[in-house]
Motif scaffolding. Structure first.
Motif, PDB file in Angstrom:
ATOM      1  N   GLU A 276      13.228  54.078  22.709  1.00  0.00           N
ATOM      2  CA  GLU A 276      13.097  54.113  21.337  1.00  0.00           C
ATOM      3  C   GLU A 276      13.740  55.490  21.150  1.00  0.00           C
ATOM      4  O   GLU A 276      13.356  56.372  21.692  1.00  0.00           O
ATOM      5  N   SER A 279      10.619  58.091  19.383  1.00  0.00           N
ATOM      6  CA  SER A 279       9.500  58.501  20.093  1.00  0.00           C
ATOM      7  C   SER A 279       9.641  58.479  21.473  1.00  0.00           C
ATOM      8  O   SER A 279       8.804  58.991  22.365  1.00  0.00           O
ATOM      9  N   LYS A 281       9.583  55.995  23.564  1.00  0.00           N
ATOM     10  CA  LYS A 281       8.807  54.991  24.274  1.00  0.00           C
ATOM     11  C   LYS A 281       9.581  54.038  24.875  1.00  0.00           C
ATOM     12  O   LYS A 281      10.650  53.397  24.236  1.00  0.00           O
ATOM     13  N   SER A 327       1.475  55.121  35.901  1.00  0.00           N
ATOM     14  CA  SER A 327       0.912  56.397  34.973  1.00  0.00           C
ATOM     15  C   SER A 327       1.252  57.470  35.993  1.00  0.00           C
ATOM     16  O   SER A 327       1.310  57.139  37.194  1.00  0.00           O
ATOM     17  N   VAL A 350       5.176  56.344  32.574  1.00  0.00           N
ATOM     18  CA  VAL A 350       5.043  56.631  31.363  1.00  0.00           C
ATOM     19  C   VAL A 350       3.388  57.092  31.054  1.00  0.00           C
ATOM     20  O   VAL A 350       2.640  57.209  31.817  1.00  0.00           O
ATOM     21  N   ASP A 351       3.379  57.944  29.908  1.00  0.00           N
ATOM     22  CA  ASP A 351       2.362  58.492  29.732  1.00  0.00           C
ATOM     23  C   ASP A 351       1.377  57.410  28.836  1.00  0.00           C
ATOM     24  O   ASP A 351       1.566  56.307  28.697  1.00  0.00           O
ATOM     25  N   ALA A 352       0.012  57.874  28.206  1.00  0.00           N
ATOM     26  CA  ALA A 352      -0.750  57.007  27.611  1.00  0.00           C
ATOM     27  C   ALA A 352      -0.011  56.440  26.199  1.00  0.00           C
ATOM     28  O   ALA A 352      -0.397  55.143  25.930  1.00  0.00           O
ATOM     29  N   GLN A 353       0.731  56.958  25.821  1.00  0.00           N
ATOM     30  CA  GLN A 353       1.479  56.133  24.772  1.00  0.00           C
ATOM     31  C   GLN A 353       2.893  55.447  25.152  1.00  0.00           C
ATOM     32  O   GLN A 353       3.663  55.175  24.279  1.00  0.00           O
ATOM     33  N   GLN A 354       2.828  55.374  26.400  1.00  0.00           N
ATOM     34  CA  GLN A 354       4.109  54.521  26.979  1.00  0.00           C
ATOM     35  C   GLN A 354       5.553  55.047  26.553  1.00  0.00           C
ATOM     36  O   GLN A 354       6.594  54.499  26.769  1.00  0.00           O
ATOM     37  N   ARG A 355       5.230  56.525  26.470  1.00  0.00           N
ATOM     38  CA  ARG A 355       6.503  57.308  26.429  1.00  0.00           C
ATOM     39  C   ARG A 355       7.046  57.680  28.030  1.00  0.00           C
ATOM     40  O   ARG A 355       6.212  57.842  28.763  1.00  0.00           O
TER      41      ARG A 355
END
Length: 379
Positions: A276, A279, A281, A327, A350-355
């Protein structure tokens, strides 16, 4: 001698359970639900006086199908065929005119032999055989009609187990492991080529010599998990964050195919994450295969025009989604199995926010394994 005696006494101490308390609750609720459905239904159809002698074997079957749904004893074939075959043996010996004790002992022996031969060993079946041999006058008068309530109870129990176990995250019946690889060849998976084979498992079971209450697939899976934990311990805590690439090329869903093709070609990439715009993401990934598939399905004249002018399809129409990701704290051993056995060429991190924060390719992994190997060489 004293040490051997101590070891023998220690064998009576129960082994620690691997199931968590939440699993105890799941099993208890499953057994309660099954009994609340099976026993009243059987009593309504066949009568209470016939249902009560069959209640104990039914409860024993329920414990198996809910507490050990992976056990060979608990599979639908074992429950249905095992109970019916055992009942058939018990009714036959009960009507044979043999003394009750002799008939009961013979029934127990025949049940074990026949159920093993039919690959449907189910311990509660032995109890059903004895119910048929030493049961009440009503059971003896019913004769082979006893098969009907037994079949009803077994079928209803299996039906409840099929719904409840699968809804609570336990596959039932136990699926057979599908062999093969992503290339659809007969070669073993990369992680298995230097490991044990199915023949090794079969030979080990034959050497063990006793009946093992675990399927061959489950046993092989347990051995693999043991190997992974041992390898992880020997390699140390090397995670995705230690080996991933951080300076990445990526695209947005509205990016045109021509732009993505140019980026892949210029930077010699095999895949392009799609994120995105604001973000970052991760929402998809585009590979060379995805682009080639799309261009192949497009007429040549339109295809050439799209690539020259930069028009046409956007990446959101051809990207693969969802994406297999890891992760930053995923251990390198897990990365090995993902990139080797799943047929993947890269893994977005990715991180915890799926980025999107990184990317791991097969090249990154090989380099990390090589460096780790050098560290463990003797001086």
């Amino acid at each position: 001698m004293q040490e051997r005696l101590f070891d023998w006494c220690r064998s009576f101490v129960p082994a620690p359970l691997s199931a968590r308390p939440v699993e105890w609750l799941r099993v208890a609720l499953g057994v309660a639900l099954a009994m609340l459905l099976v026993l009243p239904s059987c009593a309504w159809i066949f009568g209470t006086s016939l249902t009560l002698p069959l209640a104990a074997p039914a409860a024993a079957s329920a414990v198996l199908v809910f507490a050990a749904p992976s056990s060979p004893f608990a599979q639908p074939w074992s429950v249905l065929a095992g109970n019916l075959l055992a009942t058939l043996i018990g009714v036959s010996l009960g009507a044979s005119g043999l003394p009750v004790m002799l008939a009961a002992g013979t029934a127990g022996a025949l049940v074990i032999i026949c159920l093993l031969g039919a690959r449907c060993l189910h311990p509660p079946g032995a109890a059903l055989a004895l119910v048929a041999v030493v049961g009440s006058a009503q059971i003896h008068a019913l004769g082979f009609g006893l098969l009907y309530p037994v079949a009803f109870n077994s079928a209803l129990l299996v039906a409840v187990a099929l719904v409840y176990n699968n809804l609570t995250g336990h596959a039932y019946p136990k699926p057979r492991t599908v062999r093969g690889n992503s290339h659809h060849t007969v070669d073993a998976l990369p992680s298995e080529r230097m490991s044990f084979t199915e023949d090794d498992v079969a030979r080990a079971l034959a050497d063990f010599g006793e009946y093992v209450d675990v399927t061959r697939d489950d046993l092989a899976q347990l051995i693999k998990q043991t190997e992974k934990h041992a390898l992880r311990r020997s390699m140390g805590e090397i995670t995705a964050a230690d080996i991933m690439s951080r300076d990445l090329y990526w695209a947005t869903p509205d990016c045109r195919i021509q732009t993505a093709w140019k980026s892949l070609r210029e930077h010699r990439l095999h895949s392009l994450p799609v994120v995105e715009a604001g973000s970052r993401k991760l929402i998809g990934i585009v590979t060379l295969v995805d682009l080639l598939k799309h261009l192949r399905s497009t007429p040549a004249r339109i295809r050439l025009g799209q690539l020259k002018r930069g028009g046409g399809t956007r990446l959101r129409a051809i990207m693969s989604s969802p994406v297999v990701t890891v992760s930053t704290d995923t251990h390198m051993v897990d990365l090995v199995f993902l990139l080797s056995d799943r047929g993947l060429h890269c893994l977005p991190v990715v991180d915890a926010q799926q980025r999107l924060v990184g990317m791991i390719t097969q090249t990154d992994l090989i380099a990390a394994l090589y460096r780790n190997w050098l560290k463990h060489l003797p001086d």
